[in-house]
Design a protein around this motif. Structure first.
Motif, PDB file in Angstrom:
ATOM      1  N   LEU A  14     141.182  20.839   3.386  1.00 46.30           N
ATOM      2  CA  LEU A  14     140.115  21.768   3.749  1.00 46.30           C
ATOM      3  C   LEU A  14     140.222  23.049   2.925  1.00 46.30           C
ATOM      4  CD1 LEU A  14     137.710  22.189   5.725  1.00 46.30           C
ATOM      5  CD2 LEU A  14     139.312  23.457   7.172  1.00 46.30           C
ATOM      6  N   GLN A  15     141.444  23.560   2.785  1.00 45.20           N
ATOM      7  CA  GLN A  15     141.644  24.780   1.994  1.00 45.20           C
ATOM      8  C   GLN A  15     141.242  24.553   0.542  1.00 45.20           C
ATOM      9  OE1 GLN A  15     145.612  26.375   2.152  1.00 45.20           O
ATOM     10  NE2 GLN A  15     145.156  27.990   0.698  1.00 45.20           N
ATOM     11  N   GLU A  16     141.699  23.443  -0.054  1.00 53.34           N
ATOM     12  CA  GLU A  16     141.343  23.139  -1.444  1.00 53.34           C
ATOM     13  C   GLU A  16     139.829  22.971  -1.594  1.00 53.34           C
ATOM     14  OE1 GLU A  16     143.447  19.715  -2.884  1.00 53.34           O
ATOM     15  OE2 GLU A  16     145.411  20.617  -2.517  1.00 53.34           O
ATOM     16  N   SER A  17     139.222  22.368  -0.597  1.00 53.74           N
ATOM     17  CA  SER A  17     137.772  22.128  -0.645  1.00 53.74           C
ATOM     18  C   SER A  17     136.998  23.441  -0.632  1.00 53.74           C
ATOM     19  CB  SER A  17     137.340  21.250   0.532  1.00 53.74           C
ATOM     20  OG  SER A  17     137.946  19.979   0.434  1.00 53.74           O
ATOM     21  N   PHE A  18     137.427  24.378   0.207  1.00 55.63           N
ATOM     22  CA  PHE A  18     136.707  25.650   0.255  1.00 55.63           C
ATOM     23  C   PHE A  18     136.932  26.485  -1.004  1.00 55.63           C
ATOM     24  CE2 PHE A  18     135.538  24.759   4.607  1.00 55.63           C
ATOM     25  CZ  PHE A  18     134.258  25.292   4.644  1.00 55.63           C
ATOM     26  N   VAL A  19     138.084  26.350  -1.636  1.00 59.49           N
ATOM     27  CA  VAL A  19     138.286  26.999  -2.936  1.00 59.49           C
ATOM     28  C   VAL A  19     137.291  26.402  -3.934  1.00 59.49           C
ATOM     29  CG1 VAL A  19     139.892  27.239  -4.884  1.00 59.49           C
ATOM     30  CG2 VAL A  19     140.696  27.618  -2.543  1.00 59.49           C
ATOM     31  N   ASN A  20     137.154  25.074  -3.886  1.00 58.87           N
ATOM     32  CA  ASN A  20     136.209  24.382  -4.761  1.00 58.87           C
ATOM     33  C   ASN A  20     134.770  24.815  -4.467  1.00 58.87           C
ATOM     34  OD1 ASN A  20     134.469  22.218  -5.845  1.00 58.87           O
ATOM     35  ND2 ASN A  20     136.385  21.177  -6.271  1.00 58.87           N
ATOM     36  N   ILE A  21     134.430  24.930  -3.188  1.00 58.60           N
ATOM     37  CA  ILE A  21     133.077  25.365  -2.801  1.00 58.60           C
ATOM     38  C   ILE A  21     132.819  26.786  -3.320  1.00 58.60           C
ATOM     39  CG2 ILE A  21     131.634  26.009  -0.812  1.00 58.60           C
ATOM     40  CD1 ILE A  21     133.012  23.559   0.652  1.00 58.60           C
ATOM     41  N   TRP A  22     133.795  27.679  -3.161  1.00 60.52           N
ATOM     42  CA  TRP A  22     133.661  29.053  -3.658  1.00 60.52           C
ATOM     43  C   TRP A  22     133.420  29.062  -5.173  1.00 60.52           C
ATOM     44  CZ3 TRP A  22     132.858  33.969  -2.467  1.00 60.52           C
ATOM     45  CH2 TRP A  22     133.233  34.959  -3.374  1.00 60.52           C
ATOM     46  N   ASN A  23     134.233  28.278  -5.884  1.00 63.60           N
ATOM     47  CA  ASN A  23     134.148  28.266  -7.349  1.00 63.60           C
ATOM     48  C   ASN A  23     132.930  27.529  -7.897  1.00 63.60           C
ATOM     49  OD1 ASN A  23     136.522  29.751  -7.766  1.00 63.60           O
ATOM     50  ND2 ASN A  23     137.777  27.910  -7.579  1.00 63.60           N
ATOM     51  N   ASN A  24     132.371  26.611  -7.110  1.00 66.14           N
ATOM     52  CA  ASN A  24     131.292  25.767  -7.618  1.00 66.14           C
ATOM     53  C   ASN A  24     129.983  25.873  -6.845  1.00 66.14           C
ATOM     54  OD1 ASN A  24     132.709  24.215  -9.822  1.00 66.14           O
ATOM     55  ND2 ASN A  24     134.069  23.851  -8.094  1.00 66.14           N
ATOM     56  N   ALA A  25     129.855  26.870  -5.999  1.00 68.55           N
ATOM     57  CA  ALA A  25     128.622  27.019  -5.215  1.00 68.55           C
ATOM     58  C   ALA A  25     127.393  27.103  -6.110  1.00 68.55           C
ATOM     59  CB  ALA A  25     128.712  28.243  -4.300  1.00 68.55           C
ATOM     60  N   SER A  26     127.549  27.665  -7.291  1.00 68.05           N
ATOM     61  CA  SER A  26     126.400  27.795  -8.196  1.00 68.05           C
ATOM     62  C   SER A  26     125.929  26.448  -8.723  1.00 68.05           C
ATOM     63  CB  SER A  26     126.745  28.715  -9.371  1.00 68.05           C
ATOM     64  OG  SER A  26     127.830  28.176 -10.110  1.00 68.05           O
ATOM     65  N   SER A  27     126.767  25.414  -8.625  1.00 70.74           N
ATOM     66  CA  SER A  27     126.357  24.091  -9.109  1.00 70.74           C
ATOM     67  C   SER A  27     125.631  23.278  -8.034  1.00 70.74           C
ATOM     68  CB  SER A  27     127.571  23.304  -9.618  1.00 70.74           C
ATOM     69  OG  SER A  27     128.404  22.939  -8.532  1.00 70.74           O
ATOM     70  N   TYR A  28     125.592  23.792  -6.801  1.00 74.30           N
ATOM     71  CA  TYR A  28     124.893  23.081  -5.729  1.00 74.30           C
ATOM     72  C   TYR A  28     123.403  23.013  -6.045  1.00 74.30           C
ATOM     73  CZ  TYR A  28     122.488  22.152  -1.392  1.00 74.30           C
ATOM     74  OH  TYR A  28     121.632  21.622  -0.448  1.00 74.30           O
ATOM     75  N   GLN A  29     122.837  21.805  -5.935  1.00 74.09           N
ATOM     76  CA  GLN A  29     121.407  21.599  -6.180  1.00 74.09           C
ATOM     77  C   GLN A  29     120.781  21.039  -4.916  1.00 74.09           C
ATOM     78  OE1 GLN A  29     120.679  19.363  -9.789  1.00 74.09           O
ATOM     79  NE2 GLN A  29     122.448  20.288 -10.795  1.00 74.09           N
ATOM     80  N   SER A  30     119.980  21.849  -4.260  1.00 73.79           N
ATOM     81  CA  SER A  30     119.411  21.456  -2.972  1.00 73.79           C
ATOM     82  C   SER A  30     118.506  20.231  -3.079  1.00 73.79           C
ATOM     83  CB  SER A  30     118.658  22.624  -2.342  1.00 73.79           C
ATOM     84  OG  SER A  30     117.589  23.022  -3.179  1.00 73.79           O
ATOM     85  N   GLY A  31     117.965  19.974  -4.257  1.00 68.81           N
ATOM     86  CA  GLY A  31     117.108  18.803  -4.424  1.00 68.81           C
ATOM     87  C   GLY A  31     117.873  17.496  -4.436  1.00 68.81           C
ATOM     88  N   LEU A  32     119.177  17.569  -4.656  1.00 67.30           N
ATOM     89  CA  LEU A  32     119.989  16.356  -4.743  1.00 67.30           C
ATOM     90  C   LEU A  32     120.685  15.998  -3.434  1.00 67.30           C
ATOM     91  CD1 LEU A  32     121.680  16.833  -8.247  1.00 67.30           C
ATOM     92  CD2 LEU A  32     119.665  15.476  -7.660  1.00 67.30           C
ATOM     93  N   ALA A  33     121.042  16.989  -2.638  1.00 62.59           N
ATOM     94  CA  ALA A  33     121.773  16.708  -1.400  1.00 62.59           C
ATOM     95  C   ALA A  33     121.640  17.878  -0.435  1.00 62.59           C
ATOM     96  CB  ALA A  33     123.248  16.471  -1.706  1.00 62.59           C
TER      97      ALA A  33
END
Length: 194
Positions: free
Chosen positions: A55-74
């Motif tokens: 969970l901790q690693e995942s939230f670090v990943n979410i913090w670092n990659n939030a800009s890559s989230y594409q709402s049209g895909l998921a």
């Protein structure tokens, strides 16, 4: 109570703010999603400390990659759950001989969830294709290999304790666990590639 659409819109907004490095939005995102994501990780990894690490690693990943989230895909939760799933399976692969999987309990829970006629959306999310794939791969292991892995994982027994329980030489138990884990990795790799 917020509808799914309102909840998704809120999470999308929080992810967008997180992409801009807004710590307050990130904290709110964490508070809104961490319990569900932790439960998902725990379902795969069984042990709390492993699920907490993922969970901790995942939230670090979410913090670092939030800009890559594409709402049209998921949907936001789908995107974040995919990150948690990938981190959990990466951890399982890294643990090698130390991986502890209770095949019997895990299979039983997976099968009960699959046979349920009315899973909730969260239960359906927990029963991802990867969980089904892991259950399928576990069922393909030879009975004694599976038992050795289950004893080491679920009962948190050392290799020597597993050997004592199964009345086998420790070298045999270590080999069975190592081979069983390798077969799991190969099976999962094949299913991922299919």
């Amino acid at each position: 109570m917020a509808t799914d659409e309102q909840h998704n819109a809120r999470l999308k907004s929080l992810l967008a703010a997180t992409a801009g490095k807004d710590m307050s939005a990130f904290r709110t995102l964490y508070d809104a999603t961490s319990a569900k994501l932790f439960a998902f990780a725990l379902r795969i990894l069984v042990k709390r400390e492993l699920a907490e690490e993922v969970l901790q690693e995942s939230f670090v990943n979410i913090w670092n990659n939030a800009s890559s989230y594409q709402s049209g895909l998921a949907a936001p939760m789908t995107w974040m759950t995919t990150i948690v799933r990938n981190k959990a399976f990466d951890l399982l692969r890294r643990l090698d001989d130390d991986v502890e999987i209770d095949a019997d309990t895990f299979d039983k829970e997976v099968m009960e969830a699959l046979e349920s006629h009315s899973p909730t959306p969260i239960e359906a999310l927990k029963m991802s294709g990867d969980a089904q794939a892991l259950a399928r791969c576990l069922s393909r292991l030879e009975g004694l290999h599976r038992q050795a892995i289950a004893l080491a994982f679920y009962h948190d027994l050392s290799h020597s304790e597993v050997a004592g329980r199964m009345q086998l030489p420790i070298g045999t138990v270590k080999t069975w666990i190592r081979r069983g884990l390798e077969k799991l990795r190969l099976c999962l790799s094949k299913l991922e590639g299919a």
